[in-house]
Design an enzyme around this catalytic site. Structure first.
Site, PDB file in Angstrom:
ATOM      1  N   HIS A 112       0.817  -1.210   0.000  1.00  0.00           N
ATOM      2  CA  HIS A 112       0.000   0.000   0.000  1.00  0.00           C
ATOM      3  C   HIS A 112       0.857   1.269   0.000  1.00  0.00           C
ATOM      4  O   HIS A 112       0.332   2.368   0.020  1.00  0.00           O
ATOM      5  CB  HIS A 112      -0.927  -0.021   1.227  1.00  0.00           C
ATOM      6  CG  HIS A 112      -2.067   0.930   1.158  1.00  0.00           C
ATOM      7  ND1 HIS A 112      -2.244   1.960   2.066  1.00  0.00           N
ATOM      8  CD2 HIS A 112      -3.098   1.032   0.280  1.00  0.00           C
ATOM      9  CE1 HIS A 112      -3.333   2.630   1.768  1.00  0.00           C
ATOM     10  NE2 HIS A 112      -3.867   2.094   0.685  1.00  0.00           N
ATOM     11  N   LYS A 114       3.356   4.371  -1.113  1.00  0.00           N
ATOM     12  CA  LYS A 114       3.555   5.269  -2.240  1.00  0.00           C
ATOM     13  C   LYS A 114       4.923   5.908  -2.057  1.00  0.00           C
ATOM     14  O   LYS A 114       5.063   6.941  -1.397  1.00  0.00           O
ATOM     15  CB  LYS A 114       2.468   6.346  -2.319  1.00  0.00           C
ATOM     16  CG  LYS A 114       1.068   5.786  -2.637  1.00  0.00           C
ATOM     17  CD  LYS A 114       0.353   5.295  -1.407  1.00  0.00           C
ATOM     18  CE  LYS A 114      -1.042   4.777  -1.763  1.00  0.00           C
ATOM     19  NZ  LYS A 114      -1.708   4.170  -0.601  1.00  0.00           N
ATOM     20  N   ASP A 119      18.001   8.000  -7.824  1.00  0.00           N
ATOM     21  CA  ASP A 119      19.457   8.127  -7.708  1.00  0.00           C
ATOM     22  C   ASP A 119      19.953   8.100  -6.256  1.00  0.00           C
ATOM     23  O   ASP A 119      21.072   8.543  -5.976  1.00  0.00           O
ATOM     24  CB  ASP A 119      19.950   9.407  -8.390  1.00  0.00           C
ATOM     25  CG  ASP A 119      19.852   9.313  -9.912  1.00  0.00           C
ATOM     26  OD1 ASP A 119      19.695   8.191 -10.427  1.00  0.00           O
ATOM     27  OD2 ASP A 119      19.939  10.360 -10.581  1.00  0.00           O
ATOM     28  N   HIS A 291      -8.230  11.626   0.647  1.00  0.00           N
ATOM     29  CA  HIS A 291      -7.350  10.465   0.663  1.00  0.00           C
ATOM     30  C   HIS A 291      -6.163  10.675   1.596  1.00  0.00           C
ATOM     31  O   HIS A 291      -5.275   9.830   1.692  1.00  0.00           O
ATOM     32  CB  HIS A 291      -6.862  10.172  -0.763  1.00  0.00           C
ATOM     33  CG  HIS A 291      -6.293   8.807  -0.939  1.00  0.00           C
ATOM     34  ND1 HIS A 291      -4.942   8.573  -1.090  1.00  0.00           N
ATOM     35  CD2 HIS A 291      -6.891   7.589  -0.986  1.00  0.00           C
ATOM     36  CE1 HIS A 291      -4.731   7.270  -1.223  1.00  0.00           C
ATOM     37  NE2 HIS A 291      -5.894   6.650  -1.162  1.00  0.00           N
ATOM     38  N   LYS A 293      -3.602  11.021   4.770  1.00  0.00           N
ATOM     39  CA  LYS A 293      -3.271  10.242   5.967  1.00  0.00           C
ATOM     40  C   LYS A 293      -2.156  10.992   6.685  1.00  0.00           C
ATOM     41  O   LYS A 293      -0.969  10.655   6.578  1.00  0.00           O
ATOM     42  CB  LYS A 293      -2.777   8.836   5.604  1.00  0.00           C
ATOM     43  CG  LYS A 293      -3.716   8.028   4.689  1.00  0.00           C
ATOM     44  CD  LYS A 293      -3.211   8.032   3.298  1.00  0.00           C
ATOM     45  CE  LYS A 293      -3.910   7.034   2.381  1.00  0.00           C
ATOM     46  NZ  LYS A 293      -5.318   6.910   2.445  1.00  0.00           N
ATOM     47  N   ASP A 298       1.037  19.409  18.417  1.00  0.00           N
ATOM     48  CA  ASP A 298       1.724  20.533  19.064  1.00  0.00           C
ATOM     49  C   ASP A 298       2.549  21.371  18.093  1.00  0.00           C
ATOM     50  O   ASP A 298       3.579  21.945  18.458  1.00  0.00           O
ATOM     51  CB  ASP A 298       2.614  20.027  20.209  1.00  0.00           C
ATOM     52  CG  ASP A 298       1.807  19.489  21.383  1.00  0.00           C
ATOM     53  OD1 ASP A 298       0.602  19.794  21.458  1.00  0.00           O
ATOM     54  OD2 ASP A 298       2.374  18.763  22.217  1.00  0.00           O
TER      55      ASP A 298
END
Length: 387
Positions: A112, A114, A119, A291, A293, A298
């Protein structure tokens, strides 16, 4: 689990409008190697632009490793697979979907993440898949974030991408592809930001991302803002939030307001009453599909990544988040979250939970029960997680 690393330069990228041009520019500048991981990969205009950049890189001699999930990207066209191969791009599907109705619980363990590393010097990490973020002309582009990383942390990002790549190649009988590539030069210090890579896998890092959240929540003094598209927290996470609210911390949740995955959407609402009663503020994002997350604590601690706060992400999938201690990035993320709260979202009040037809009021409890049953059937402890 890795430690915090100093000397990074972090750039917060807002939605695909920021992310895809930055990603393609990095691919176009690659001279040595590229690792790209994505759960979803569509061959729409955005996906084709990324594919063409990867193929051009491979043709000029760059070693290109592209790994996409065997379920999320199961419909990736064979024609494009052939074209990528002809150009020299190495393409692997993580756990290819072979039995649509199989009851083998191992098929639930998806890639899941991404994550892209170019390089060994620049990395991208967040929640944005390779596909257009325009769901409908009537809606705002899909709401999400990514972070561009320059500096020493990129070495850890490269290491984890290479490790998963070689494991998949061995499992799929591609020994040539599984060979360890020569390590690129170590990235130099590029800034002042302190950050760490938090990954979730099914070996040594089963609870790493959840533990990062819990440490931040338990030590919060003033404010916690969490924006998460699929929010179905387990017992420890819920009670950490409740304890934070009890000791006077402002706790704000920004959640999905439009029905995307109905079962999870309504199951999440099963916790609204107890959260609101404890003084936790809940907002639902309504301008489009969400979408994101991410979280800010603080105005200093922040995380951006692929991990939702639900059983799939916290118990099953391979995930990757960046965790930072940085006033600049945390402040920029918090400012954008506040804009979303003020202009694109609706605050949920206790009375809202009592309105509407009776069958909509009981849907959260029915959905919550179904999720518990499904988790128990899968063997992943529904009662222990959701009780």
């Amino acid at each position: 689990m890795t430690d915090f690393v100093r000397g990074n330069h972090l750039t917060l990228l807002y939605n695909g409008a920021d992310f895809f041009p930055a990603l393609i520019a990095a691919i176009e500048s690659a001279r040595r190697e590229i690792y790209l991981e994505s759960y979803l990969f569509e061959t729409d205009a955005v996906g084709i632009a990324v594919i063409e950049a990867l193929m051009a890189a491979a043709r000029r001699g760059v070693s290109v490793q592209m790994q996409i999930d065997g379920f999320g990207a199961r419909n990736f066209p064979a024609g494009w697979q052939a074209r990528l191969g002809d150009a020299g791009v190495r393409l692997l599907f993580f756990r290819p979907e072979v039995g649509r109705f199989s009851l083998n619980r191992q098929r639930l363990r998806r890639l899941h993440r991404k994550l892209t590393v170019v390089d060994g010097q620049v990395g991208f990490i967040g929640g944005i898949n390779i596909l257009s973020d325009v769901d409908s002309p009537e809606l705002a582009p899909r709401y999400d974030y990514s972070v561009r990383v320059n500096g020493p942390l990129v070495a850890q990002m490269r290491e984890t991408a290479d490790r998963v790549w070689r494991h998949t190649a061995w499992v799929q009988l591609q020994p040539e592809w599984a060979r360890t590539l020569p390590a690129p030069p170590k990235p130099m210090k590029a800034g002042q930001s302190i950050a760490k890579l938090a990954i979730r896998d099914n070996f040594r890092n089963r609870h790493a991302i959840e533990q990062e959240y819990l440490r931040a929540i338990e030590t919060a003094r003033d404010e916690i803002i969490i924006a998460n598209a699929y929010f179905l927290p387990g017992y420890r996470f819920r009670h950490a939030l409740l304890r934070a609210a009890e000791r006077g911390v402002s706790v704000v949740l920004l959640l999905q307001g439009r029905v995307d995955h109905a079962l999870l959407h309504y199951a999440s609402r099963g916790f609204y009453h107890s959260f609101l009663k404890a003084g936790i503020e809940i907002y639902e994002y309504r301008k489009g599909f969400m979408h994101a997350k991410v979280a800010v604590v603080d105005r200093y601690w922040a995380t951006v990544g692929s991990s939702n706060i639900d059983p799939f992400s916290l118990l099953l999938a391979r995930e990757a988040n960046i965790v930072v201690r940085d006033h600049d990035l945390a402040g920029a993320l918090r400012d954008d979250l506040q804009r979303r709260l003020d202009h694109d979202s609706v605050a949920i009040a206790p009375d809202d939970l009592r309105r509407g037809r009776w069958y909509f009021r009981i849907l959260p409890w029915i959905s919550h029960g179904i999720v518990r049953v499904l988790m128990a059937i899968s063997g992943y402890g529904g009662r222990r997680y959701l009780e």
